[in-house]
Scaffold this motif. Structure first.
Motif, PDB file in Angstrom:
ATOM      1  N   SER A  73      16.699 131.213  64.420  1.00  0.00           N
ATOM      2  CA  SER A  73      18.009 131.090  64.967  1.00  0.00           C
ATOM      3  C   SER A  73      17.545 130.869  66.715  1.00  0.00           C
ATOM      4  O   SER A  73      18.307 130.298  67.411  1.00  0.00           O
ATOM      5  CB  SER A  73      18.776 132.352  65.000  1.00  0.00           C
ATOM      6  OG  SER A  73      18.110 133.733  65.386  1.00  0.00           O
ATOM      7  N   SER A  74      16.556 131.769  67.146  1.00  0.00           N
ATOM      8  CA  SER A  74      16.054 131.265  68.571  1.00  0.00           C
ATOM      9  C   SER A  74      15.466 129.732  68.784  1.00  0.00           C
ATOM     10  O   SER A  74      15.790 129.029  69.654  1.00  0.00           O
ATOM     11  CB  SER A  74      14.890 132.288  68.920  1.00  0.00           C
ATOM     12  OG  SER A  74      15.552 133.528  68.807  1.00  0.00           O
ATOM     13  N   ALA A  77      17.292 127.271  71.350  1.00  0.00           N
ATOM     14  CA  ALA A  77      16.220 126.602  72.189  1.00  0.00           C
ATOM     15  C   ALA A  77      16.427 125.102  72.089  1.00  0.00           C
ATOM     16  O   ALA A  77      16.807 124.416  73.130  1.00  0.00           O
ATOM     17  CB  ALA A  77      14.913 126.982  72.002  1.00  0.00           C
ATOM     18  N   ASN A  78      16.243 124.634  70.957  1.00  0.00           N
ATOM     19  CA  ASN A  78      16.519 123.111  70.777  1.00  0.00           C
ATOM     20  C   ASN A  78      17.957 122.568  71.089  1.00  0.00           C
ATOM     21  O   ASN A  78      18.111 121.415  71.694  1.00  0.00           O
ATOM     22  CB  ASN A  78      16.247 122.629  69.343  1.00  0.00           C
ATOM     23  CG  ASN A  78      14.583 122.776  69.307  1.00  0.00           C
ATOM     24  OD1 ASN A  78      14.282 121.634  69.617  1.00  0.00           O
ATOM     25  ND2 ASN A  78      13.999 123.688  68.633  1.00  0.00           N
ATOM     26  N   ALA A  79      18.780 123.441  70.844  1.00  0.00           N
ATOM     27  CA  ALA A  79      20.476 123.099  70.976  1.00  0.00           C
ATOM     28  C   ALA A  79      20.541 122.943  72.534  1.00  0.00           C
ATOM     29  O   ALA A  79      21.077 122.092  73.226  1.00  0.00           O
ATOM     30  CB  ALA A  79      21.424 124.076  70.700  1.00  0.00           C
ATOM     31  N   ASP A  80      19.865 124.037  73.313  1.00  0.00           N
ATOM     32  CA  ASP A  80      19.999 123.936  74.898  1.00  0.00           C
ATOM     33  C   ASP A  80      19.216 122.756  75.551  1.00  0.00           C
ATOM     34  O   ASP A  80      19.642 122.280  76.460  1.00  0.00           O
ATOM     35  CB  ASP A  80      19.381 125.465  75.284  1.00  0.00           C
ATOM     36  CG  ASP A  80      20.229 126.543  74.939  1.00  0.00           C
ATOM     37  OD1 ASP A  80      21.340 126.538  74.478  1.00  0.00           O
ATOM     38  OD2 ASP A  80      19.876 127.741  75.158  1.00  0.00           O
ATOM     39  N   LEU A  81      18.143 122.254  74.782  1.00  0.00           N
ATOM     40  CA  LEU A  81      17.521 121.337  75.187  1.00  0.00           C
ATOM     41  C   LEU A  81      18.117 119.757  75.042  1.00  0.00           C
ATOM     42  O   LEU A  81      17.596 118.812  75.305  1.00  0.00           O
ATOM     43  CB  LEU A  81      15.953 121.109  74.697  1.00  0.00           C
ATOM     44  CG  LEU A  81      15.217 122.329  75.365  1.00  0.00           C
ATOM     45  CD1 LEU A  81      13.896 122.556  74.800  1.00  0.00           C
ATOM     46  CD2 LEU A  81      14.902 122.350  76.969  1.00  0.00           C
ATOM     47  N   GLY A  82      19.289 119.943  74.089  1.00  0.00           N
ATOM     48  CA  GLY A  82      20.174 118.698  73.929  1.00  0.00           C
ATOM     49  C   GLY A  82      19.623 118.035  72.707  1.00  0.00           C
ATOM     50  O   GLY A  82      19.920 116.739  72.509  1.00  0.00           O
ATOM     51  N   ALA A  83      19.038 118.623  71.608  1.00  0.00           N
ATOM     52  CA  ALA A  83      18.422 117.789  70.203  1.00  0.00           C
ATOM     53  C   ALA A  83      19.870 117.518  69.501  1.00  0.00           C
ATOM     54  O   ALA A  83      20.977 118.100  69.887  1.00  0.00           O
ATOM     55  CB  ALA A  83      18.012 119.238  69.637  1.00  0.00           C
ATOM     56  N   SER A  84      19.763 116.660  68.993  1.00  0.00           N
ATOM     57  CA  SER A  84      20.717 115.942  68.121  1.00  0.00           C
ATOM     58  C   SER A  84      21.284 116.902  67.118  1.00  0.00           C
ATOM     59  O   SER A  84      20.807 117.568  66.578  1.00  0.00           O
ATOM     60  CB  SER A  84      19.991 114.696  67.349  1.00  0.00           C
ATOM     61  OG  SER A  84      19.272 114.994  66.220  1.00  0.00           O
ATOM     62  N   GLU A 137      21.911 116.164  63.961  1.00  0.00           N
ATOM     63  CA  GLU A 137      21.032 116.145  62.643  1.00  0.00           C
ATOM     64  C   GLU A 137      19.887 117.066  62.635  1.00  0.00           C
ATOM     65  O   GLU A 137      19.635 117.870  61.910  1.00  0.00           O
ATOM     66  CB  GLU A 137      20.611 114.808  62.555  1.00  0.00           C
ATOM     67  CG  GLU A 137      22.020 113.802  62.423  1.00  0.00           C
ATOM     68  CD  GLU A 137      22.638 113.552  63.627  1.00  0.00           C
ATOM     69  OE1 GLU A 137      21.971 113.527  64.682  1.00  0.00           O
ATOM     70  OE2 GLU A 137      23.796 112.918  63.459  1.00  0.00           O
ATOM     71  N   PHE A 138      19.145 117.103  63.978  1.00  0.00           N
ATOM     72  CA  PHE A 138      18.041 117.832  64.052  1.00  0.00           C
ATOM     73  C   PHE A 138      18.204 119.456  63.946  1.00  0.00           C
ATOM     74  O   PHE A 138      17.625 120.061  63.263  1.00  0.00           O
ATOM     75  CB  PHE A 138      17.248 117.490  65.354  1.00  0.00           C
ATOM     76  CG  PHE A 138      16.004 118.324  65.507  1.00  0.00           C
ATOM     77  CD1 PHE A 138      14.819 118.055  64.823  1.00  0.00           C
ATOM     78  CD2 PHE A 138      15.828 119.366  66.454  1.00  0.00           C
ATOM     79  CE1 PHE A 138      13.575 118.775  64.895  1.00  0.00           C
ATOM     80  CE2 PHE A 138      14.646 120.171  66.482  1.00  0.00           C
ATOM     81  CZ  PHE A 138      13.755 119.824  65.614  1.00  0.00           C
ATOM     82  N   LEU A 139      19.314 119.547  64.541  1.00  0.00           N
ATOM     83  CA  LEU A 139      19.868 121.182  64.686  1.00  0.00           C
ATOM     84  C   LEU A 139      19.898 121.560  63.025  1.00  0.00           C
ATOM     85  O   LEU A 139      19.811 122.694  62.667  1.00  0.00           O
ATOM     86  CB  LEU A 139      21.086 121.430  65.583  1.00  0.00           C
ATOM     87  CG  LEU A 139      20.286 121.349  66.934  1.00  0.00           C
ATOM     88  CD1 LEU A 139      21.690 121.382  67.899  1.00  0.00           C
ATOM     89  CD2 LEU A 139      19.263 122.224  67.597  1.00  0.00           C
ATOM     90  N   ARG A 140      20.849 120.692  62.359  1.00  0.00           N
ATOM     91  CA  ARG A 140      21.282 120.764  60.989  1.00  0.00           C
ATOM     92  C   ARG A 140      20.002 120.944  60.176  1.00  0.00           C
ATOM     93  O   ARG A 140      19.816 121.987  59.381  1.00  0.00           O
ATOM     94  CB  ARG A 140      22.215 119.833  60.547  1.00  0.00           C
ATOM     95  CG  ARG A 140      22.959 120.127  59.559  1.00  0.00           C
ATOM     96  CD  ARG A 140      24.317 119.111  58.912  1.00  0.00           C
ATOM     97  NE  ARG A 140      24.098 117.875  59.344  1.00  0.00           N
ATOM     98  CZ  ARG A 140      24.849 117.360  60.566  1.00  0.00           C
ATOM     99  NH1 ARG A 140      25.493 118.295  61.538  1.00  0.00           N
ATOM    100  NH2 ARG A 140      24.510 116.351  60.882  1.00  0.00           N
ATOM    101  N   ALA A 141      18.864 120.322  60.328  1.00  0.00           N
ATOM    102  CA  ALA A 141      17.975 120.244  59.354  1.00  0.00           C
ATOM    103  C   ALA A 141      17.148 121.656  59.828  1.00  0.00           C
ATOM    104  O   ALA A 141      16.436 122.304  58.802  1.00  0.00           O
ATOM    105  CB  ALA A 141      16.890 119.156  59.989  1.00  0.00           C
ATOM    106  N   LEU A 142      17.120 122.087  61.128  1.00  0.00           N
ATOM    107  CA  LEU A 142      16.494 123.211  61.292  1.00  0.00           C
ATOM    108  C   LEU A 142      17.141 124.725  60.550  1.00  0.00           C
ATOM    109  O   LEU A 142      16.570 125.379  60.118  1.00  0.00           O
ATOM    110  CB  LEU A 142      16.399 123.529  62.913  1.00  0.00           C
ATOM    111  CG  LEU A 142      15.437 122.890  63.820  1.00  0.00           C
ATOM    112  CD1 LEU A 142      15.459 123.389  65.173  1.00  0.00           C
ATOM    113  CD2 LEU A 142      13.928 123.166  63.276  1.00  0.00           C
TER     114      LEU A 142
END
Length: 108
Positions: free
Chosen positions: A19-20, A24-31, A33-38
């Motif tokens: 979850s962290s 962190a990736n969401a705060d950095l602007g990750a797509s 799709e990437f957040l869904r994969a995580l």
């Protein structure tokens, strides 16, 4: 993870780590799709975890193995820089379980 509460098991520690990592990736602007994969990742060998049947499991955050996350059976979390010139501990979160030697050293 610094705001996370101590964990009582590897599974709970895993949930805090992932979850962290998503936050962190969401705060950095990750797509999305990437957040869904995580968010679909699981605590298993197929998703990069090693040592699942041992007291300490670990996961390398990237292909270069520059940072390794260790999850202890008791819920402790350790993040370590794995560069050959720099094996620095980056973060630790002790387990929620108090060990007997810690109790005696605290005078409780």
């Amino acid at each position: 993870m610094t705001a996370g509460k101590p964990c009582g098991s590897q599974q709970v520690a895993y949930e805090l780590v992932i979850s962290s990592w998503i936050k962190a990736n969401a705060d950095l602007g990750a797509s999305p799709e990437f957040l869904r994969a995580l968010s679909c990742r699981r605590f298993c060998e197929e998703h990069g975890w090693h040592g699942l049947k041992a007291d300490v499991a670990f996961w390398d955050l990237d292909e270069e193995q520059s940072v390794r996350i260790y999850l202890h059976l008791d819920g402790s979390i350790v993040a370590q820089q794995m560069d050959a010139q720099n094996l620095q501990i980056l973060f630790t979160l002790p387990s929620m379980h108090v060990h007997p030697q810690e109790i005696s050293s605290q005078g409780v």
